[in-house]
Write an enzyme that holds these catalytic residues in place. Structure first.
Site, PDB file in Angstrom:
ATOM      1  N   LYS A  83       5.871  -1.949   1.609  1.00 38.50           N
ATOM      2  CA  LYS A  83       5.294  -2.135   2.936  1.00 38.50           C
ATOM      3  C   LYS A  83       5.246  -3.613   3.301  1.00 38.50           C
ATOM      4  O   LYS A  83       5.545  -3.989   4.426  1.00 38.50           O
ATOM      5  CB  LYS A  83       3.884  -1.552   2.929  1.00 38.50           C
ATOM      6  CG  LYS A  83       3.179  -1.563   4.268  1.00 38.50           C
ATOM      7  CD  LYS A  83       1.735  -1.095   4.097  1.00 38.50           C
ATOM      8  CE  LYS A  83       0.992  -1.074   5.407  1.00 38.50           C
ATOM      9  NZ  LYS A  83      -0.458  -0.964   5.220  1.00 38.50           N
ATOM     10  N   GLN A  84       4.802  -4.425   2.381  1.00 41.00           N
ATOM     11  CA  GLN A  84       4.682  -5.860   2.655  1.00 41.00           C
ATOM     12  C   GLN A  84       4.777  -6.588   1.324  1.00 41.00           C
ATOM     13  O   GLN A  84       4.675  -5.973   0.270  1.00 41.00           O
ATOM     14  CB  GLN A  84       3.357  -6.168   3.333  1.00 41.00           C
ATOM     15  CG  GLN A  84       2.140  -6.039   2.435  1.00 41.00           C
ATOM     16  CD  GLN A  84       0.839  -6.285   3.188  1.00 41.00           C
ATOM     17  OE1 GLN A  84       0.240  -5.369   3.732  1.00 41.00           O
ATOM     18  NE2 GLN A  84       0.407  -7.518   3.199  1.00 41.00           N
ATOM     19  N   GLU A 142       0.826  -1.224   0.000  1.00 41.41           N
ATOM     20  CA  GLU A 142       0.000   0.000   0.000  1.00 41.41           C
ATOM     21  C   GLU A 142       0.858   1.270   0.000  1.00 41.41           C
ATOM     22  O   GLU A 142       0.314   2.370   0.047  1.00 41.41           O
ATOM     23  CB  GLU A 142      -0.962  -0.013   1.190  1.00 41.41           C
ATOM     24  CG  GLU A 142      -2.052  -1.066   1.042  1.00 41.41           C
ATOM     25  CD  GLU A 142      -2.884  -1.264   2.308  1.00 41.41           C
ATOM     26  OE1 GLU A 142      -2.323  -1.076   3.398  1.00 41.41           O
ATOM     27  OE2 GLU A 142      -4.071  -1.605   2.190  1.00 41.41           O
TER      28      GLU A 142
END
Lengths: 758, 758
Positions: free
Chosen positions: B596-597, B483
């Site tokens: 972010k991930q 995100e």
């Protein structure tokens, strides 16, 4: 609502009373004098739908931000235009019944905005529920000559009765903003006093602590019993008198708004009383005559006359009128809100509209100091622009001017706009260039301009990054003027503007250094400008910037990946799906190819001289058919480029889309207020579009054409001390010099000497 | 706050009273049984900082949306978890003074969560301001065996006095959500009754009209004078008695929560009384024994034993414990909120976390019906997912499942997430695939799965568009799992997942048609599936999709233009600038390369079998150094891939980042509640990472390794009727079959028969 108002060359006229159009009329008939303004609310009570609005320029409130999801960097507060004390109110009670057009039988109603002389006049004849018939004439204005004052002449004639009437002139400061994020009231009372012949309320804004004293003095042509009344933030004088059939009663109400921006708070009331004394001694008729004279001076500088098209004539004058009501350039702390003094919408005062659209208007139609003050407004906010950039992680004196502001602080909180619609920074630099190009006031650069330019160039130099993949500089994550694209990479317009800013800054550095090296050295020391390092960095970026381009169609690409979008032209969108911003979800708009307003074309408009006519045409022919013009700022740039391309019919068509935007309520939103800044665009469409006016090598140049439907049009423009009247008719281009400054202009590329012509 | 709680293999233990850690402890010691749950608030009054929380699964309120700037397509309402009636309260007044640990001198304090048997125990000794010393032991639980009930045994012993004590067990429904956009209360009272030995309050949610009856029955070991008390949404019984020094007073409070989801509203009270009768007759000790038995059954299915590392042992059990407290799979209307029953944050219940992270956990550790119910939850919301897609302009039965939801309606309003983070749709299809792969329940596809798959495939087929420039399909304007990028083009993960969805849908169509053509025909008729046209369209997209790829580094590109970003690795960001989401402005994060991930790596995790080990390694080595792991869902996928790549040290390092996230309050946000869904990721890191567990051609496969610091670890997993215990130690891999279903598994690629081993 098309053509609700009557056509007239100098007036906007409403005939007949229509409650459903009341808020639109309140916007269109708005009054202002640059220092204060108001919507065309009624003096007497009105219980129908209305948006009450009185505004004092520069007085704002930092409303606590409302967000859905907080993003790092958002401002905590949103400074917004304040609805201020109502000074127009005059309650009329006839035999116990409030005069209220929402409840009366209205036999006749006429409202007219006299743009030539700058006043609003309203006449009506109405019968109350109790059967009392009255005739009213109300004339009012915000004085241009004495810009803290206004006056009303309200004449009421009983038609079919004798009997008691109570007349209550009042000042009411118990005002609520329609636009308030948490439903608070923004004003506190400081003090007040009601007198038999007037009174005042002094209010203070919460948090910002602005104090405004609003007062009145009144006379009534007939004696009565007077009772001063005080309530919270409210003063009035109730006057009971016995009216006689057919005998007019005239109330003259003088009002003034004084602000602690200009006086010590503790002296406001004393100053207010002096001001009210002065204007009341002058008297209403003198004030009105001064008003007409002040407006005559304005019109001399900036009137446009269109022969053969009353609707166009009315519209262009309306636009010029509203621009002059909104901003007079007297005060470098003020600016031009998108709604001026006609409504609260868009909260903050200053957008890039000012630099991109309003500056060209004021440059040509007003004293250079007016534009200079618009520039100084930004100069004075440079510190805050540097803070704003720091908040986002920039350093070393880089400045990012806010998207929306009152006092220099960013007031907008939508990440894709606030953080990414950074081309506004370039518009501010461009306005400096535009001002100097027009006025030749090179000293401005030395004293103020260069400092702003370096801060802006520093921002761009940090905002780009080197792409290993491209071996060029890129600019990622921006929003261009086309807000129907967000968070895009390498917006051609922004990249172009950024590099231009850096180049112009380098040019100005060289110029200023040569002109006054002491001043230059003082400046670079003040702002720690490392000439060697920064000059080299700017230069490296200028030489190695990446610009998206499509080889096949030979057009500048709006951004990376634009041609991956489905390319269906605007003409092929089903009618029922427009406007897109009402009919389509946001994501659908974003991934479509549709353009809200000029983007690549805004760049071509700014830097027209760089491009040959084929390049302009290819880009225009590519982008315009993808543009939905869902911003009021869109058609003017297209009109100018269409004119440049010789497409007179389309230029005229674009002009029509803006010129009567508010008068005819095209967007169904005039009730919120008028689109003030886009009015400057309409002016640009006429003068730069039809008139083909440019500055070329320090000379004014004209490449005009006459729209088919017009017999002639003419406009007045000032340039470096000369005042010209340029008339385009079937007979050709006639230029008169209204001043005694001789000037050489270009007409269709040929030099023409223009001497004083009486 | 590292290691505030004591280490223990089966318990979480807090020793000593620390008001500043109270809210963290309230989260960590939370109780739940899938039907209801609560934070570990105190029974007696507490005037210190506390977040009171009681929750009833599936009961929600559609709070009016709060936005900064409205975008077309935003939902009007945001369904959110409701804070419900407090049933734990027991006020204690000693000689006129309220027992309140915030005001007492606390001599000792110990709180323990017994995860083996599923209860919370608290002991303390405290002296009131008046000098009265008491010792208290409180044990409570939410019953797993009888999931509408809970019980408390509260024993108070006067240490240094005889005298009056007032004991007031109560139910308080006058509750406010901490998370309320407009500060409203969400519950109305329907009825209530206070009795000498109990009472109830029946409340109704505004707008949604859920009714919940919350009641109590209590006993006190010592006689007293009883006064029932009723206030707004509140019932209590005040019991005055004379306490004797050293003589314990025991209050047993039975409570129940019954909801109109399961009973007619008019019968709630009758049913509530029956329920309270039943449990009180059973008695506290029997209930507690049933609780231990219910938890023993859970642990049998899903315990993980780690030898040689108490901290790891405690952590993994805590994660398994909380997951079981949150969701039991008994009810297909319920789902797994990111905070479970431990807090209000993130409002809505269901995110893609459920399908991507929780499904693997429940598949392996619970009866298949548990996962099936998670799938049916989405099946039942298909109609709303189709409506949701329609709102955004999709048609013909295309479905877009919401980002956040309670009842199928989208509850999120941030355009870049709500409209663009559409990969969630793929995760829902992937969960169907995962469920069928694990359970071999092919009938699910015929009855429910295919209908969802077609609707999702239809969405993807409309969401892509043909790029004339690329001569391929592209997907514009999306947000991937990372995100920290918004509104990007051609997110590799989303494109990959979308095409996989379409291919899987086509595969399932073929399979279902072959298996049961009548059922298939009924389905395609019901949903107007045009086999010829749609099959062809899906196929054309599958064959012509564009995937960004970098030839030079031979990695899948996260999105178009990713390599234009400045490529500085995470290790080179100054420490003080992290976490980025707190230190950097949003635009700076967006234009950075930081992830972010797992994004590309999430796709590689999902479709691991497609890629050779070098491809996986190249992508891992490229993306992980750019990943900041600022989502609790990030480390687990990296742990699994690191394990796959044989990098045992890094796999263990990633595991450590999540396993004690809440217990040790790594992110300084445990006070808001626990990260329930990321706990499933921790389980995945152990079982799929260290255990290397996969499904290969219908068989369970293990490629385990033993982390250096451990002596051994073992986990229990169920698979197609068999229940296995897999133990990895220095001696090798030992697999026991705890069931009588014989099974063949793969260990390091070799088949191994596993028979019942007693």
């Amino acid at each position: 609502m098309k053509q609700y108002f009557k056509l007239d060359e100098w007036k906007i006229i409403e005939e007949g009373f229509n409650a459903e159009h009341q808020q639109i009329a309140e916007s269109v008939f708005s009054l202002g004098n640059g220092r204060m303004g108001q919507r065309a609310n009624f003096e007497e009570a009105y219980s129908g739908e209305t948006l009450q609005g009185n505004y004092v320029a520069g007085v704002y409130y930092p409303d606590k931000t409302r967000v859905g999801w907080w993003k790092n960097g958002y401002p905590e507060y949103f400074a917004k235009v304040l609805n201020a004390a109502n000074w127009i109110g005059i309650d009329i009670i006839i035999d116990g019944e409030q005069l209220d057009l929402a409840k009366c039988e209205v036999a006749s109603f006429r409202r007219e905005l006299n743009m030539k002389e700058g006043y609003l006049k309203r006449n009506f004849r109405a019968k109350t529920v109790n059967g009392k018939e009255v005739e009213v004439e109300a004339i009012r204005f915000c004085s241009m000559a004495d810009d803290e004052t206004g006056a009303i002449k309200y004449t009421l004639t009983p038609i079919n009765f004798n009997g008691p009437i109570t007349i209550t002139p009042y000042i009411d400061g118990d005002i609520k903003n329609k636009d308030a994020n948490y439903d608070e009231k923004f004003w506190d009372e400081v003090k007040k006093q009601a007198n038999p012949n007037g009174g005042y309320v002094q209010l203070k804004t919460k948090k910002t602590g602005f104090e405004v004293a609003t007062g009145m003095l009144f006379t009534i042509s007939q004696e009565g019993k007077v009772r001063p009344v005080e309530k919270e933030k409210y003063v009035a004088a109730k006057v009971d008198l016995l009216a006689e059939q057919s005998k007019p009663i005239t109330i003259i109400k003088y009002a003034a708004n004084l602000s602690s921006q200009n006086y010590k708070a503790e002296n406001l009331v004393e100053q207010l009383n002096q001001t009210l004394d002065r204007v009341s001694k002058k008297g209403f008729d003198t004030m009105l005559a001064e008003q007409a004279a002040a407006w005559a001076a304005k019109w001399k500088h900036n009137d446009i006359i269109i022969e053969g098209d009353v609707a166009a004539q009315q519209a262009i004058r309306f636009n010029i009128f509203q621009l002059n009501q909104t901003y007079t350039g007297e005060d470098d702390r003020l600016n031009i809100g998108p709604k001026g003094f006609t409504g609260e919408k868009y909260g903050g005062s200053t957008y890039w509209d000012t630099e991109a659209y309003c500056v060209p208007f004021y440059l040509a139609t007003a004293d250079p100091k007016v534009t200079r003050n618009l520039l100084l407004y930004r100069y004075k906010q440079l510190g805050k622009a540097i803070e704003n950039a720091q908040l986002l992680g920039f350093k070393d004196g880089a400045a990012l001017y806010p998207m929306v502001t009152m006092d220099g602080t960013e007031c907008h909180n939508e990440w894709e706009i606030t953080f990414e619609e950074i081309h506004r920074n370039g518009a501010i630099a461009y306005a400096i260039y535009n001002y100097v190009r027009y006025t030749a006031d090179e000293a401005y650069l030395e004293d103020y301009g260069l400092e702003v330019l370096i801060a802006i160039a520093r921002f761009w130099s940090q905002r780009v990054n080197w792409s290993e993949a491209k071996q060029q500089y890129v600019m990622l994550g921006v929003t261009g003027p086309n807000e129907y694209e967000n968070n895009i990479n390498n917006n051609w317009y922004t990249n172009t503007l950024a590099v231009w800013c850096m180049q112009y800054t380098l040019d100005v550095i060289v110029k200023v250094k040569a002109a006054d090296s002491a001043k230059y050295n003082a400046l670079i020391s003040k702002i720690s400008f490392n000439e060697g390092v920064e000059f080299a960095r700017f230069t490296h970026i200028i030489q190695n910037m990446y610009y998206p381009y499509d080889e096949q169609q030979q057009v500048f690409l709006q951004q990376d990946g634009y041609l991956d979008k489905e390319q269906i032209l605007v003409k092929d969108i089903p009618i029922g799906e427009r406007p897109l911003n009402q009919k389509w979800s946001w994501d659908r708009i974003l991934r479509s190819c549709y353009i809200k307003q000029a983007d690549v074309l805004q760049g071509i408009y700014f830097f027209e001289d760089r491009y040959d006519i084929d390049t302009i045409r290819r880009n225009f022919d590519f982008y315009e058919p993808r543009t939905v013009h869902e911003s009021s700022l869109s058609p003017c740039v297209h009109a100018i480029l269409a004119a440049k391309l010789g497409d007179e019919a389309r230029a005229y068509e674009f002009y029509l889309r803006t010129s009567r935007l508010d008068i005819d309520d095209y967007n169904n939103d005039t009730e919120d207020g008028c689109h003030i800044t886009s009015m400057a665009g309409t002016w640009m469409a006429v003068v730069e579009g039809f008139g083909g006016m440019r500055v070329k090598d320090g000379k004014l140049s004209f490449n005009p054409f006459l729209p088919d439907k017009w017999q002639s049009f003419s406009f007045n423009v000032g340039f470096r001390g000369a005042l010209l009247n340029v008339k385009i008719s079937k007979a050709g281009v006639d230029i008169k010099n209204l001043s005694d400054t001789q000037i050489t202009v270009l007409v269709h590329g040929e030099e023409r000497e223009v001497k004083y012509s009486g």
